[in-house]
Design a protein around this motif. Sequence first.
Motif, PDB file in Angstrom:
ATOM      1  N   UNK A   1      33.532  41.014 -49.142  1.00  0.00           N
ATOM      2  CA  UNK A   1      31.526  40.816 -49.289  1.00  0.00           C
ATOM      3  C   UNK A   1      31.191  39.189 -49.231  1.00  0.00           C
ATOM      4  N   UNK A   2      31.635  38.786 -49.988  1.00  0.00           N
ATOM      5  CA  UNK A   2      31.557  37.414 -49.210  1.00  0.00           C
ATOM      6  C   UNK A   2      32.218  37.110 -48.530  1.00  0.00           C
ATOM      7  N   UNK A   3      32.876  36.711 -46.834  1.00  0.00           N
ATOM      8  CA  UNK A   3      32.455  36.981 -45.578  1.00  0.00           C
ATOM      9  C   UNK A   3      31.555  37.518 -44.974  1.00  0.00           C
ATOM     10  N   UNK A   4      31.801  38.581 -45.046  1.00  0.00           N
ATOM     11  CA  UNK A   4      30.616  39.314 -44.713  1.00  0.00           C
ATOM     12  C   UNK A   4      29.478  38.684 -45.055  1.00  0.00           C
ATOM     13  N   UNK A   5      29.128  37.871 -45.839  1.00  0.00           N
ATOM     14  CA  UNK A   5      27.036  37.937 -45.964  1.00  0.00           C
ATOM     15  C   UNK A   5      27.240  36.901 -45.766  1.00  0.00           C
ATOM     16  N   UNK A   6      28.488  35.353 -45.666  1.00  0.00           N
ATOM     17  CA  UNK A   6      28.107  34.520 -44.784  1.00  0.00           C
ATOM     18  C   UNK A   6      28.054  34.179 -43.713  1.00  0.00           C
ATOM     19  N   UNK A   7      28.666  35.544 -42.635  1.00  0.00           N
ATOM     20  CA  UNK A   7      28.766  35.811 -41.410  1.00  0.00           C
ATOM     21  C   UNK A   7      27.499  36.419 -40.659  1.00  0.00           C
ATOM     22  N   UNK A   8      26.611  37.176 -41.521  1.00  0.00           N
ATOM     23  CA  UNK A   8      25.835  38.208 -40.626  1.00  0.00           C
ATOM     24  C   UNK A   8      25.015  37.002 -40.204  1.00  0.00           C
ATOM     25  N   UNK A   9      23.971  36.406 -40.821  1.00  0.00           N
ATOM     26  CA  UNK A   9      23.245  35.132 -39.885  1.00  0.00           C
ATOM     27  C   UNK A   9      23.506  34.457 -39.028  1.00  0.00           C
ATOM     28  N   UNK A  10      24.305  33.930 -38.885  1.00  0.00           N
ATOM     29  CA  UNK A  10      25.678  32.932 -37.806  1.00  0.00           C
ATOM     30  C   UNK A  10      25.597  33.920 -37.306  1.00  0.00           C
ATOM     31  N   UNK A  11      26.075  35.351 -36.551  1.00  0.00           N
ATOM     32  CA  UNK A  11      26.519  35.796 -35.984  1.00  0.00           C
ATOM     33  C   UNK A  11      24.725  36.297 -35.112  1.00  0.00           C
ATOM     34  N   UNK A  12      24.484  36.251 -35.938  1.00  0.00           N
ATOM     35  CA  UNK A  12      22.904  37.474 -35.280  1.00  0.00           C
ATOM     36  C   UNK A  12      22.297  35.575 -34.289  1.00  0.00           C
ATOM     37  N   UNK A  13      22.353  34.209 -34.596  1.00  0.00           N
ATOM     38  CA  UNK A  13      21.563  33.189 -34.464  1.00  0.00           C
ATOM     39  C   UNK A  13      22.923  32.804 -32.961  1.00  0.00           C
ATOM     40  N   UNK A  14      23.934  32.913 -32.860  1.00  0.00           N
ATOM     41  CA  UNK A  14      24.897  32.915 -31.886  1.00  0.00           C
ATOM     42  C   UNK A  14      24.931  34.163 -31.250  1.00  0.00           C
ATOM     43  N   UNK A  15      24.888  35.186 -31.431  1.00  0.00           N
ATOM     44  CA  UNK A  15      25.049  35.982 -29.957  1.00  0.00           C
ATOM     45  C   UNK A  15      23.233  35.963 -29.703  1.00  0.00           C
ATOM     46  N   UNK A  16      22.433  35.722 -30.208  1.00  0.00           N
ATOM     47  CA  UNK A  16      20.701  35.610 -29.637  1.00  0.00           C
ATOM     48  C   UNK A  16      20.703  34.799 -28.585  1.00  0.00           C
ATOM     49  N   UNK A  17      22.032  33.182 -28.699  1.00  0.00           N
ATOM     50  CA  UNK A  17      21.831  32.410 -27.859  1.00  0.00           C
ATOM     51  C   UNK A  17      22.516  32.974 -26.765  1.00  0.00           C
ATOM     52  N   UNK A  18      24.533  33.532 -27.520  1.00  0.00           N
ATOM     53  CA  UNK A  18      25.254  33.844 -25.253  1.00  0.00           C
ATOM     54  C   UNK A  18      24.338  34.875 -24.798  1.00  0.00           C
ATOM     55  N   UNK A  19      23.247  36.073 -25.839  1.00  0.00           N
ATOM     56  CA  UNK A  19      23.009  36.688 -24.582  1.00  0.00           C
ATOM     57  C   UNK A  19      21.520  36.370 -23.865  1.00  0.00           C
ATOM     58  N   UNK A  20      21.124  34.868 -24.095  1.00  0.00           N
ATOM     59  CA  UNK A  20      20.404  34.627 -23.170  1.00  0.00           C
ATOM     60  C   UNK A  20      20.945  33.158 -22.906  1.00  0.00           C
ATOM     61  N   UNK A  21      21.937  33.147 -22.918  1.00  0.00           N
ATOM     62  CA  UNK A  21      23.125  32.333 -21.589  1.00  0.00           C
ATOM     63  C   UNK A  21      23.085  33.206 -20.962  1.00  0.00           C
ATOM     64  N   UNK A  22      23.964  34.800 -21.475  1.00  0.00           N
ATOM     65  CA  UNK A  22      23.982  36.174 -20.645  1.00  0.00           C
ATOM     66  C   UNK A  22      23.579  36.142 -19.284  1.00  0.00           C
ATOM     67  N   UNK A  23      22.161  35.994 -19.485  1.00  0.00           N
ATOM     68  CA  UNK A  23      21.045  35.981 -18.766  1.00  0.00           C
ATOM     69  C   UNK A  23      20.783  35.273 -18.006  1.00  0.00           C
ATOM     70  N   UNK A  24      20.902  33.797 -17.748  1.00  0.00           N
ATOM     71  CA  UNK A  24      20.768  32.994 -16.991  1.00  0.00           C
ATOM     72  C   UNK A  24      21.337  33.610 -16.024  1.00  0.00           C
ATOM     73  N   UNK A  25      23.022  33.017 -17.230  1.00  0.00           N
ATOM     74  CA  UNK A  25      23.862  32.775 -15.773  1.00  0.00           C
ATOM     75  C   UNK A  25      24.882  34.075 -14.878  1.00  0.00           C
ATOM     76  N   UNK A  26      23.920  35.300 -15.358  1.00  0.00           N
ATOM     77  CA  UNK A  26      24.091  36.810 -14.318  1.00  0.00           C
ATOM     78  C   UNK A  26      23.254  36.143 -13.183  1.00  0.00           C
ATOM     79  N   UNK A  27      21.699  36.169 -13.354  1.00  0.00           N
ATOM     80  CA  UNK A  27      21.476  35.061 -12.402  1.00  0.00           C
ATOM     81  C   UNK A  27      21.638  34.187 -11.294  1.00  0.00           C
ATOM     82  N   UNK A  28      23.167  33.419 -11.990  1.00  0.00           N
ATOM     83  CA  UNK A  28      23.108  32.836 -10.952  1.00  0.00           C
ATOM     84  C   UNK A  28      23.992  32.249  -9.712  1.00  0.00           C
ATOM     85  N   UNK A  29      23.693  31.842  -8.303  1.00  0.00           N
ATOM     86  CA  UNK A  29      23.758  32.426  -7.311  1.00  0.00           C
ATOM     87  C   UNK A  29      25.383  32.878  -6.723  1.00  0.00           C
ATOM     88  N   UNK A  30      26.168  32.196  -7.692  1.00  0.00           N
ATOM     89  CA  UNK A  30      27.851  32.500  -7.226  1.00  0.00           C
ATOM     90  C   UNK A  30      28.054  33.725  -8.434  1.00  0.00           C
TER      91      UNK A  30
END
Length: 339
Positions: free
Chosen positions: A203-232
């Motif tokens: 439970x301590x690990x679950x409580x401490x990771x939920x917020x950071x998972x959401x923060x990092x996942x949102x950034x990864x989702x945005x960066x993935x959208x940018x990378x997927x539209x790159x020419x390569x």
Amino acid sequence: MSTTPAPPKPAARSGTAAAWLRFAARRLAGLAAIFLALLVVSFLIVQLIPGDPATALAGADAGPDEIAQVRHQLGLDLPLWDQFTGYVGNILHGDLGTSFMYRQPVETIVFNRLPFTATIALAGIVVVLLVAIPLGMVVGVATRGGRRKGLDTTFGVTTGFLDSVPGYIMASFLVVVCARGIGLVELFPPAYTPRYGAASFILPVAAIVIGPICTVARVVRRETAVVLEADYMRTARGWRLPAMRRHVRWALPNLLTTTLTLSGLVLTGMIGGAIIIESVFALPGLGSGVIKAILDRDYPVIQGMVLVIGLIAALVNLLVDVLLGLIDRRTLGGSHVCA
């Protein structure tokens, strides 16, 4: 006419080695500056704590002479500069001092509590990276080009809400729901006891990771959208390359630079969050130790724990910088900024 391929140019290797040497020099200088700042902060922070530890140790019935004698024994009657130079000298010799309350070496108290905080922080870091990056990539790929708007909206609202919940509230909620509400005390013990062992950290690990998972996942989702539209990436799709190969071999390394840059800040914040989480789950880690030391006005313990926590945060940032250098050598040039 046959020609033999030219051997690799040694200049490229020497250039990489020189870049790593410059990187190491900058990071060592940064660690030295952080260590100096921690020495100053850990010393001065206890001066801001109200109250007199000599009065507390001497007892409520002690007279002025007895309090003065205790203050002299603790070295609290020395000028502030003499106290600081003595403190720094002891630290440089590996001596964190002696606890006012327990009459034990501070390093013994700190390192008895350190495994609990380190377990939560390190396990949390691993869970965040292993969950947030794949989650953000999957959502980013699934919603590429404006597809599945419902999924995109649900992901944004859910992660935004969970990210806004403070860690101590999330910890209390998990205790009520998991350990009390559905009665899974054996699987999710609400407090640390030797009987439960590793299960006490779920439970301590679950409580401490939920917020950071959401923060990092949102950034990864945005960066993935940018990378997927790159020419390569468009070229790779035009060549009909397998999706797994496209996303793992080309998309993932290019989005990791920005992701790990943010993750260094998020993961450092998790160390501070672990201090609060420990109090909720009654873990005998550095967090509860700092709180108890503040209440007891045990200056050496406060200083030692603040110093150790600060060094752990600095080492986490250093690890992130090294990973960035291994993934993208351009970050070795110093253009990447990570606190």
